[in-house]
Design a protein around this motif. Structure first.
Motif, PDB file in Angstrom:
ATOM      1  N   LEU A  26       0.829  -1.204   0.000  1.00 25.04           N
ATOM      2  CA  LEU A  26       0.000   0.000   0.000  1.00 25.04           C
ATOM      3  C   LEU A  26       0.864   1.256   0.000  1.00 25.04           C
ATOM      4  N   ARG A  27       1.943   1.240   0.780  1.00 27.25           N
ATOM      5  CA  ARG A  27       2.858   2.383   0.805  1.00 27.25           C
ATOM      6  C   ARG A  27       3.423   2.656  -0.583  1.00 27.25           C
ATOM      7  N   GLY A  28       3.848   1.596  -1.257  1.00 30.50           N
ATOM      8  CA  GLY A  28       4.405   1.771  -2.586  1.00 30.50           C
ATOM      9  C   GLY A  28       3.382   2.265  -3.591  1.00 30.50           C
ATOM     10  N   LEU A  29       2.169   1.762  -3.518  1.00 27.21           N
ATOM     11  CA  LEU A  29       1.126   2.171  -4.447  1.00 27.21           C
ATOM     12  C   LEU A  29       0.758   3.634  -4.253  1.00 27.21           C
ATOM     13  N   GLN A  30       0.646   4.069  -2.998  1.00 26.75           N
ATOM     14  CA  GLN A  30       0.292   5.463  -2.764  1.00 26.75           C
ATOM     15  C   GLN A  30       1.372   6.394  -3.291  1.00 26.75           C
ATOM     16  N   LEU A  31       2.639   6.092  -3.010  1.00 27.82           N
ATOM     17  CA  LEU A  31       3.710   6.969  -3.462  1.00 27.82           C
ATOM     18  C   LEU A  31       3.778   7.024  -4.986  1.00 27.82           C
ATOM     19  N   ARG A  32       3.648   5.879  -5.639  1.00 29.55           N
ATOM     20  CA  ARG A  32       3.688   5.866  -7.109  1.00 29.55           C
ATOM     21  C   ARG A  32       2.515   6.653  -7.690  1.00 29.55           C
ATOM     22  N   HIS A  33       1.359   6.562  -7.038  1.00 30.39           N
ATOM     23  CA  HIS A  33       0.200   7.315  -7.501  1.00 30.39           C
ATOM     24  C   HIS A  33       0.466   8.813  -7.397  1.00 30.39           C
ATOM     25  N   LEU A  34       1.018   9.250  -6.280  1.00 27.50           N
ATOM     26  CA  LEU A  34       1.306  10.668  -6.083  1.00 27.50           C
ATOM     27  C   LEU A  34       2.334  11.181  -7.091  1.00 27.50           C
ATOM     28  N   ARG A  35       3.240  10.308  -7.536  1.00 28.09           N
ATOM     29  CA  ARG A  35       4.279  10.723  -8.473  1.00 28.09           C
ATOM     30  C   ARG A  35       3.794  10.783  -9.917  1.00 28.09           C
ATOM     31  N   THR A  36       2.728  10.074 -10.235  1.00 32.89           N
ATOM     32  CA  THR A  36       2.337   9.929 -11.639  1.00 32.89           C
ATOM     33  C   THR A  36       0.978  10.508 -11.990  1.00 32.89           C
ATOM     34  N   VAL A  37       0.036  10.534 -11.054  1.00 36.47           N
ATOM     35  CA  VAL A  37      -1.313  11.031 -11.339  1.00 36.47           C
ATOM     36  C   VAL A  37      -1.467  12.385 -10.648  1.00 36.47           C
ATOM     37  N   PRO A  38      -1.487  13.468 -11.392  1.00 37.35           N
ATOM     38  CA  PRO A  38      -1.461  14.790 -10.757  1.00 37.35           C
ATOM     39  C   PRO A  38      -2.765  15.163 -10.073  1.00 37.35           C
ATOM     40  N   PHE A  39      -2.616  15.938  -9.026  1.00 38.74           N
ATOM     41  CA  PHE A  39      -3.749  16.624  -8.406  1.00 38.74           C
ATOM     42  C   PHE A  39      -4.014  17.849  -9.271  1.00 38.74           C
ATOM     43  N   GLU A  40      -5.194  17.926  -9.896  1.00 33.39           N
ATOM     44  CA  GLU A  40      -5.475  19.035 -10.808  1.00 33.39           C
ATOM     45  C   GLU A  40      -6.963  19.323 -10.881  1.00 33.39           C
ATOM     46  N   ASN A  41      -7.283  20.585 -11.173  1.00 32.76           N
ATOM     47  CA  ASN A  41      -8.682  21.015 -11.283  1.00 32.76           C
ATOM     48  C   ASN A  41      -8.986  21.554 -12.676  1.00 32.76           C
ATOM     49  N   LEU A  42      -8.300  21.047 -13.689  1.00 35.44           N
ATOM     50  CA  LEU A  42      -8.413  21.592 -15.038  1.00 35.44           C
ATOM     51  C   LEU A  42      -9.813  21.426 -15.627  1.00 35.44           C
ATOM     52  N   SER A  43     -10.487  20.337 -15.277  1.00 36.44           N
ATOM     53  CA  SER A  43     -11.824  20.106 -15.835  1.00 36.44           C
ATOM     54  C   SER A  43     -12.775  21.259 -15.531  1.00 36.44           C
ATOM     55  N   ILE A  44     -12.648  21.834 -14.341  1.00 33.24           N
ATOM     56  CA  ILE A  44     -13.523  22.939 -13.944  1.00 33.24           C
ATOM     57  C   ILE A  44     -13.395  24.104 -14.909  1.00 33.24           C
ATOM     58  N   HIS A  45     -12.175  24.386 -15.352  1.00 30.74           N
ATOM     59  CA  HIS A  45     -11.913  25.551 -16.193  1.00 30.74           C
ATOM     60  C   HIS A  45     -11.934  25.235 -17.680  1.00 30.74           C
ATOM     61  N   LEU A  46     -12.004  23.943 -18.003  1.00 29.26           N
ATOM     62  CA  LEU A  46     -12.145  23.537 -19.405  1.00 29.26           C
ATOM     63  C   LEU A  46     -13.597  23.251 -19.763  1.00 29.26           C
ATOM     64  N   GLY A  47     -14.493  23.413 -18.799  1.00 30.08           N
ATOM     65  CA  GLY A  47     -15.907  23.160 -19.047  1.00 30.08           C
ATOM     66  C   GLY A  47     -16.258  21.688 -19.145  1.00 30.08           C
ATOM     67  N   GLU A  48     -15.430  20.825 -18.563  1.00 35.06           N
ATOM     68  CA  GLU A  48     -15.676  19.386 -18.594  1.00 35.06           C
ATOM     69  C   GLU A  48     -16.533  18.972 -17.400  1.00 35.06           C
ATOM     70  N   GLU A  49     -17.510  18.146 -17.650  1.00 37.90           N
ATOM     71  CA  GLU A  49     -18.392  17.676 -16.585  1.00 37.90           C
ATOM     72  C   GLU A  49     -17.654  16.699 -15.674  1.00 37.90           C
ATOM     73  N   ILE A  50     -17.845  16.855 -14.371  1.00 35.51           N
ATOM     74  CA  ILE A  50     -17.261  15.951 -13.387  1.00 35.51           C
ATOM     75  C   ILE A  50     -18.375  15.047 -12.865  1.00 35.51           C
TER      76      ILE A  50
END
Length: 282
Positions: A26-50
């Motif tokens: 679990l430790r390894g999976l969380q760290l790899r996720h944080l390194r590769t999948v960004p925290f981002e809010n681009l959909s809000i400003h691109l008009g994409e439905e969440i």
């Protein structure tokens, strides 16, 4: 999640399938996720439905190579962990804000994860700059992480003490927990399990309200390979190395911004997002 989705997700974060759902894995999976999948809010400003539906979120993270904010990231990460044999529960939290005020109900989504060894962890890949590794849900003493010292304590000033909670955020529910980083409370966690659909109102508020910081700013951020962080806020590219060295650069052209999204975060965009509430003052 089916097996092909699991394998695609693991490829996305550069991880091998663990033989057992252990705490170490679990430790390894969380760290790899944080390194590769960004925290981002681009959909809000691109008009994409969440849409908080597992298939839609998996398509965004796996199929389109995007990231998201807490509901999306922890929603998909929870689905992956469950498919790998972990026992996963979705928990609601309210984030501490200005002057210690708590945010809206369902302000944040975090994960309570039980492992094959019987351990219970708080996993969170959707709170921006947070712990690199899961935090023990049962340990009340300090937990050291590469980015700080954390505590998971009973909520409320009477239970947590002034150095743990530090502020009053309203009455705590039975069994609520405060997640504290370097003496400052981050969020108040409810311990009652929820389902993904419960967070729809919170996701709608954060993606539409002019009072939400997500509608007033652009952010795309991930942990770098050396343990630092790279963040693109609008046109400002910020880097923090593992040794604490910081750098800031203003990107002047749209092409520079799109290149940064592609090369730094693996995100392909057709246009530069524009903040929808830039001129609002609240």
């Amino acid at each position: 999640m089916n097996s092909s989705q699991v394998e695609a997700y693991l490829r996305r974060i550069g991880a091998e399938r663990p033989q057992k759902p252990t705490g170490r894995a679990l430790r390894g999976l969380q760290l790899r996720h944080l390194r590769t999948v960004p925290f981002e809010n681009l959909s809000i400003h691109l008009g994409e439905e969440i849409v908080l539906e597992e298939e839609r979120l998996l398509d965004k993270v796996i199929g389109r190579g995007r990231g998201g904010f807490c509901y999306e990231l922890n929603g998909t990460f929870g689905a992956l962990l469950a498919a790998l044999g972990y026992e996963v529960e979705l928990l609601a939290a309210r984030v501490y804000g200005v002057e210690g005020r708590l945010g809206i109900p369902y302000d944040h989504l975090a994960l309570r994860v039980r492992t094959a060894e019987g351990e219970t962890w708080l996993a969170d890949v959707g709170f921006g700059a947070h712990s690199h590794y899961p935090l023990s849900c049962t340990e009340r003493e300090e937990q050291t992480d590469p980015v700080g010292v954390f505590r998971v304590v009973a909520a409320g000033p009477d239970a947590a003490g002034p150095d743990a909670a530090g502020v009053s955020g309203g009455p705590a529910g039975s069994g609520d927990l405060d997640v504290v980083r370097d003496g400052r409370p981050q969020y108040r966690l409810e311990t009652r399990p929820r389902v993904l659909g419960d967070f729809a109102a919170g996701a709608w508020w954060h993606s539409t309200s002019p009072l939400s910081h997500f509608t007033r700013s652009l952010v795309c951020s991930r942990v770098s390979d050396d343990g630092g962080r790279v963040t693109l806020s609008g046109r400002e590219l910020k880097t923090t190395a593992g040794d604490g060295t910081r750098g800031t650069r203003e990107l002047e052209t749209d092409e520079e911004v799109l290149t940064a999204y592609r090369e730094r975060f693996g995100i392909e965009l057709d246009c530069v997002p524009a903040v929808r509430n830039r001129n609002l003052d609240f």
